[in-house]
Design a protein around this motif. Sequence first.
Motif, mmCIF file in Angstrom:
data_model
loop_
_atom_site.group_PDB
_atom_site.id
_atom_site.type_symbol
_atom_site.label_atom_id
_atom_site.label_comp_id
_atom_site.label_asym_id
_atom_site.label_seq_id
_atom_site.Cartn_x
_atom_site.Cartn_y
_atom_site.Cartn_z
ATOM 1 N N TYR A 198 0.834 -1.007 0.067
ATOM 2 C CA TYR A 198 -0.126 -0.052 -0.099
ATOM 3 C C TYR A 198 0.899 1.106 -0.027
ATOM 4 O O TYR A 198 2.103 1.388 0.281
ATOM 5 N N HIS A 199 0.120 2.340 -0.102
ATOM 6 C CA HIS A 199 1.009 3.771 -0.062
ATOM 7 C C HIS A 199 0.065 4.711 0.553
ATOM 8 O O HIS A 199 0.132 4.502 1.713
ATOM 9 N N SER A 200 -0.609 5.730 -0.060
ATOM 10 C CA SER A 200 -1.654 6.524 0.890
ATOM 11 C C SER A 200 -2.933 5.997 0.956
ATOM 12 O O SER A 200 -3.564 5.180 0.188
ATOM 13 N N VAL A 201 -3.505 6.247 2.142
ATOM 14 C CA VAL A 201 -4.865 6.035 2.684
ATOM 15 C C VAL A 201 -5.440 7.258 2.835
ATOM 16 O O VAL A 201 -5.367 7.901 3.988
ATOM 17 N N SER A 202 -6.594 7.663 2.085
ATOM 18 C CA SER A 202 -7.002 9.013 2.143
ATOM 19 C C SER A 202 -8.311 9.122 1.138
ATOM 20 O O SER A 202 -8.538 8.069 0.255
ATOM 21 N N THR A 215 -3.293 5.393 -3.823
ATOM 22 C CA THR A 215 -4.218 5.650 -2.968
ATOM 23 C C THR A 215 -5.452 4.772 -2.937
ATOM 24 O O THR A 215 -6.105 4.378 -3.846
ATOM 25 N N VAL A 216 -5.665 4.071 -1.438
ATOM 26 C CA VAL A 216 -6.967 3.733 -1.368
ATOM 27 C C VAL A 216 -7.748 4.502 -0.225
ATOM 28 O O VAL A 216 -7.172 5.142 0.576
ATOM 29 N N THR A 217 -8.877 4.413 -0.322
ATOM 30 C CA THR A 217 -9.931 5.119 0.731
ATOM 31 C C THR A 217 -9.818 4.179 2.012
ATOM 32 O O THR A 217 -9.633 3.052 2.133
ATOM 33 N N PRO A 218 -10.084 5.060 2.832
ATOM 34 C CA PRO A 218 -10.267 4.103 4.378
ATOM 35 C C PRO A 218 -11.088 3.252 4.363
ATOM 36 O O PRO A 218 -11.032 1.931 4.757
ATOM 37 N N ALA A 219 -12.323 3.324 3.760
ATOM 38 C CA ALA A 219 -13.361 2.482 3.349
ATOM 39 C C ALA A 219 -12.703 1.266 2.641
ATOM 40 O O ALA A 219 -13.105 0.148 3.004
ATOM 41 N N CYS A 220 -12.224 1.685 1.522
ATOM 42 C CA CYS A 220 -11.703 0.376 0.784
ATOM 43 C C CYS A 220 -10.604 -0.439 1.676
ATOM 44 O O CYS A 220 -10.716 -1.579 1.249
ATOM 45 N N ILE A 254 -1.397 7.856 9.854
ATOM 46 C CA ILE A 254 -1.832 7.960 11.248
ATOM 47 C C ILE A 254 -3.251 8.153 11.233
ATOM 48 O O ILE A 254 -4.037 7.566 12.223
ATOM 49 N N SER A 255 -3.852 9.329 10.688
ATOM 50 C CA SER A 255 -5.295 9.615 10.585
ATOM 51 C C SER A 255 -6.183 8.394 9.889
ATOM 52 O O SER A 255 -7.431 8.543 10.391
ATOM 53 N N CYS A 256 -5.841 7.935 9.050
ATOM 54 C CA CYS A 256 -6.614 7.169 7.954
ATOM 55 C C CYS A 256 -6.326 5.582 7.975
ATOM 56 O O CYS A 256 -7.132 4.767 8.347
ATOM 57 N N LEU A 271 -4.366 3.766 10.217
ATOM 58 C CA LEU A 271 -4.129 3.522 11.524
ATOM 59 C C LEU A 271 -5.671 2.827 12.304
ATOM 60 O O LEU A 271 -5.430 1.632 12.934
ATOM 61 N N PRO A 272 -6.362 3.567 12.292
ATOM 62 C CA PRO A 272 -7.796 3.232 13.002
ATOM 63 C C PRO A 272 -8.404 2.067 12.262
ATOM 64 O O PRO A 272 -8.663 1.296 12.896
ATOM 65 N N VAL A 273 -8.266 1.673 10.986
ATOM 66 C CA VAL A 273 -8.420 0.609 10.226
ATOM 67 C C VAL A 273 -7.472 -0.831 10.641
ATOM 68 O O VAL A 273 -8.147 -1.620 11.151
ATOM 69 N N LEU A 274 -6.593 -0.493 10.750
ATOM 70 C CA LEU A 274 -5.516 -1.714 11.454
ATOM 71 C C LEU A 274 -6.140 -1.888 12.685
ATOM 72 O O LEU A 274 -6.001 -3.225 13.139
ATOM 73 N N TYR A 275 -6.346 -0.981 13.497
ATOM 74 C CA TYR A 275 -6.884 -1.213 14.965
ATOM 75 C C TYR A 275 -8.035 -2.071 15.008
ATOM 76 O O TYR A 275 -8.181 -2.950 15.778
ATOM 77 N N ARG A 276 -8.829 -1.622 14.026
ATOM 78 C CA ARG A 276 -10.174 -2.083 14.045
ATOM 79 C C ARG A 276 -9.953 -3.752 13.953
ATOM 80 O O ARG A 276 -10.813 -4.646 14.191
ATOM 81 N N TRP A 277 -9.058 -3.865 12.920
ATOM 82 C CA TRP A 277 -8.870 -5.381 12.532
ATOM 83 C C TRP A 277 -7.884 -6.368 13.357
ATOM 84 O O TRP A 277 -7.505 -7.510 13.196
ATOM 85 N N GLY A 278 -7.261 -5.613 14.365
ATOM 86 C CA GLY A 278 -5.999 -6.059 15.085
ATOM 87 C C GLY A 278 -4.937 -6.451 14.092
ATOM 88 O O GLY A 278 -4.361 -7.557 14.578
ATOM 89 N N PHE A 279 -4.755 -5.619 13.140
ATOM 90 C CA PHE A 279 -3.481 -6.125 12.420
ATOM 91 C C PHE A 279 -2.252 -4.769 12.588
ATOM 92 O O PHE A 279 -2.343 -3.906 13.312
ATOM 93 N N THR A 280 -1.226 -5.593 12.372
ATOM 94 C CA THR A 280 -0.188 -4.488 12.313
ATOM 95 C C THR A 280 0.671 -4.505 10.842
ATOM 96 O O THR A 280 0.075 -4.979 9.944
#
Length: 256
Positions: free
Chosen positions: A28-32, A42-47, A93-95, A97-106
């Motif tokens: 991946y690269h940018s998430v926004s 770029t992928v969106t946070p929803a994607c 950080i803003s987009c 990290l919250p998704v990674l947290y949700r799934w318990g991924f690093t």
Amino acid sequence: MVADVSAAPHTPAKRRSKRGPAVWVAMYHSVSDCPEDPYNVTVTPACLDRQLGWMSDRGLRGVSMRELLAARARGTERGLVGLTFDDGYADFISCALPVLYRWGFTATVFVLPGRLGGENGWEPLGPRKPLLDVAGIHRAAAAGMEIASHGLTHLDLTKVTDEVLHSEVTDSRHLLAAITGGDIDGFCYPYGYLDERVAAAVRLAGYRYACSITPGPEGCGDFALPRIHVGMADTPARLALKRRLARLYGRAVEAV
């Protein structure tokens, strides 16, 4: 910045003969939610959420490269997927990290210590996007993410002098170690470009592995770990196909 080059040349028959899903690494690269994306980075946070959910639904767990390679050394890598984010965009950080947290991924974040708090100036087209600063790196590390080097300034290392190559590879490692207070194990070749000289410089700088796109020159091993580009177009069906063909197209992280 890199193109999706999933259709790479076939790998030797001994790789193709193994059965079962290959262990692979997502790039991946940018998430926004930025709609302008001329380089398909770029992928969106929803994607991202849908893609990580697809992994989780299939019993897969996204991990950093450090964790993936440690599991491989123990023979316990089955069911893991390496997650990498190139260029060190501040939106991690803003987009992301919250998704990674949700799934318990690093994940592993490949950052550019020569551009801390700067922007993606190596991309002549598209929007200017801010990059991680020291505080952002600290937040990512504190969240359990692996911090690794993408070089100092995002140069094609196959075209630079030996002096610049040494600085991009070695100085970036030292700077990141000073910021994080820990060792920096990983490197990622900007644009995915490498040759024998560049791979040798990365090895000599003390890294334990390096990520590319293709397996690289013969004999690079863990200093040219292949990855699969993941973008907005990667629906569950496309992800399933990429996973199935990872070994066939030389994108698997093989056991050693």
